[in-house]
Design a protein around this motif. Structure first.
Motif, PDB file in Angstrom:
ATOM      1  N   SER A  74       6.086 -29.206 -44.655  1.00 31.29           N
ATOM      2  CA  SER A  74       4.605 -29.503 -45.076  1.00 31.29           C
ATOM      3  C   SER A  74       4.425 -30.347 -46.269  1.00 31.29           C
ATOM      4  CB  SER A  74       3.888 -28.214 -45.034  1.00 31.29           C
ATOM      5  OG  SER A  74       2.356 -28.517 -45.431  1.00 31.29           O
ATOM      6  N   ARG A  79       9.564 -33.648 -41.149  1.00 31.12           N
ATOM      7  CA  ARG A  79       8.854 -33.097 -40.293  1.00 31.12           C
ATOM      8  C   ARG A  79       9.653 -32.864 -38.960  1.00 31.12           C
ATOM      9  NH1 ARG A  79       3.913 -32.992 -42.366  1.00 31.12           N
ATOM     10  NH2 ARG A  79       3.415 -34.394 -43.710  1.00 31.12           N
ATOM     11  N   SER A 137       5.022 -23.677 -37.174  1.00 26.14           N
ATOM     12  CA  SER A 137       3.762 -23.049 -37.643  1.00 26.14           C
ATOM     13  C   SER A 137       3.686 -23.339 -39.129  1.00 26.14           C
ATOM     14  CB  SER A 137       3.614 -21.509 -37.275  1.00 26.14           C
ATOM     15  OG  SER A 137       4.439 -20.834 -38.075  1.00 26.14           O
ATOM     16  N   ARG A 139       4.481 -25.742 -40.908  1.00 23.20           N
ATOM     17  CA  ARG A 139       3.962 -27.026 -41.063  1.00 23.20           C
ATOM     18  C   ARG A 139       2.430 -27.364 -40.965  1.00 23.20           C
ATOM     19  NH1 ARG A 139       5.511 -32.439 -37.142  1.00 23.20           N
ATOM     20  NH2 ARG A 139       4.216 -33.755 -38.034  1.00 23.20           N
ATOM     21  N   TYR A 140       1.567 -26.448 -40.407  1.00 24.81           N
ATOM     22  CA  TYR A 140       0.369 -26.180 -40.066  1.00 24.81           C
ATOM     23  C   TYR A 140      -0.400 -25.189 -41.110  1.00 24.81           C
ATOM     24  CZ  TYR A 140       1.776 -29.507 -36.561  1.00 24.81           C
ATOM     25  OH  TYR A 140       2.261 -30.532 -35.581  1.00 24.81           O
ATOM     26  N   HIS A 195      -5.601 -23.647 -38.595  1.00 31.46           N
ATOM     27  CA  HIS A 195      -5.160 -24.898 -37.731  1.00 31.46           C
ATOM     28  C   HIS A 195      -4.826 -24.259 -36.470  1.00 31.46           C
ATOM     29  CE1 HIS A 195      -2.985 -28.077 -35.970  1.00 31.46           C
ATOM     30  NE2 HIS A 195      -3.456 -28.782 -36.849  1.00 31.46           N
ATOM     31  N   GLY A 198      -1.172 -24.552 -35.195  1.00 29.04           N
ATOM     32  CA  GLY A 198      -0.377 -23.914 -36.240  1.00 29.04           C
ATOM     33  C   GLY A 198      -0.499 -22.434 -35.590  1.00 29.04           C
TER      34      GLY A 198
END
Length: 352
Positions: A74, A79, A137, A139-140, A195, A198
């Motif tokens: 993140s 990514r 998840s 990441r968001y 999100h 996510g």
């Protein structure tokens, strides 16, 4: 793994249906035999200090891999959650080989049949799905919200146990699951960084974790097919890496070339990836050591507290906004998990 948040042992009245990472942990030794009978090194310390060190290491590794995953995916901008998960699996395979064959922490066990091989391969597929979704998840979603969702694992385990094996729990056990879900509803409605994608992949990760627990109990039930947790990891990790390889090449493209190019520009990423993969294995190693030197029940209690500690630490480090309602929802979920554990213990005593 990581089912960092993703790889915690949860046992209830039927350990074969509710074991997450472990098929069978040997009974806890007592006295000096448990700590090496006065040998040198770490095990020459008192039992209390040794156990405390293992618990502290387990907490640090679990929370550490969560924070490192969050930072890489993140904040740092790496990514590639599938490739990162594959690195975790390769790391677990290598370190497991060292721990079993060189350090001889546990006796080595062979796969005894083709049928057993395919059972482990199937578990590896479910495991891959769960860990990739969990890493994606991060990441968001903030770690705090990710941990709140992860606490609902008992709910999905109970649901899959009922759907697949028709295993019914007592009414008190099912009632204890209601606050688990209610807490997530409250936390989701008030999460400032909510999100949808996510959230959905995180739910998929938790559901996959519960499904793996149930399927693992079904597939590896005979005495001949039982594998120690560290041997199971030794076989599952390379299988999982092979499963993930075509997906990371197809979905994430030339990720290896991009990573090498990034490493030429910034050597720090090599340290980050190596450290992240190493800590991912330490989650499993310390999970085994804590269970061996305490009990599976103690690990379950510590796991409930770990989610809250990880959430607090992540908020302090990443400064993600939180709300009173969100904290209340998280608290309700944790209390629901505690009530669920107590209800399971009571149902087990009643069954006896």
């Amino acid at each position: 793994m990581v089912e960092a948040q993703t790889w915690t042992t949860r046992r209830g009245s039927n350990p074969r249906l509710e074991t997450e990472q472990v098929i069978e942990i040997p009974s806890t030794p007592t006295g000096e035999s448990r700590y090496g009978g006065g040998g040198g090194g770490l095990f020459s310390l008192s039992p209390t200090i040794t156990t405390g060190l293992f618990i502290g290491s387990w907490y640090l590794s679990n929370i550490g891999v969560l924070l490192l995953n969050k930072y890489l995916l993140s904040i740092y901008g790496f990514r590639y959650p599938i490739f990162l998960t594959m690195l975790h699996m390769i790391s677990c395979a290598v370190y497991s080989l060292i721990a079993i064959h060189w350090l001889e922490l546990v006796p080595f066990q062979y796969i005894t049949s083709r049928k057993q091989f395919f059972k482990i391969f199937g578990l590896s597929g479910i495991f891959c799905f769960s860990v990739v979704c969990g890493n994606t998840s991060l990441r968001y979603l903030p770690v705090s919200f990710n941990q709140a969702i992860g606490a609902t694992t008992p709910f999905f385990t109970a649901i899959f146990a009922f759907l697949i094996t028709c295993k019914k729990e007592t009414g008190s056990v099912y009632c204890a699951l209601l606050p688990v879900v209610l807490g997530i509803v409250l936390a989701s409605n008030s999460e400032p960084l909510f999100h949808l994608f996510g959230f959905l992949v995180c739910i998929g990760s938790v559901a996959g974790r519960g499904l793996k627990s149930v399927v693992q109990g079904i597939l590896l039930t005979s005495e001949a097919e039982k594998l120690h947790s560290m041997n199971l990891l030794l076989y599952m990790a390379p299988m999982a890496a092979m499963i993930l390889l075509p997906f990371t090449l197809y979905i994430e493209g030339n990720v290896l070339g991009l990573t090498i190019q990034k490493a030429k520009e910034d050597n720090f990423i090599v340290f980050l990836l190596w450290g992240n993969a190493t800590v991912a294995y330490l989650v499993n190693l310390t999970n085994f050591l804590v269970t061996k030197h305490t009990s599976a029940l103690t690990l379950q209690v510590l796991g409930n507290a770990k989610a809250a500690v990880a959430a607090v630490v992540s908020v302090l480090i990443f400064r993600n906004p939180v709300t009173i309602m969100g904290m209340t929802g998280f608290g309700v979920t944790i209390m629901g998990v505690v009530c669920y554990s107590e209800a399971k213990k009571r149902s087990k005593v009643t069954a006896k």
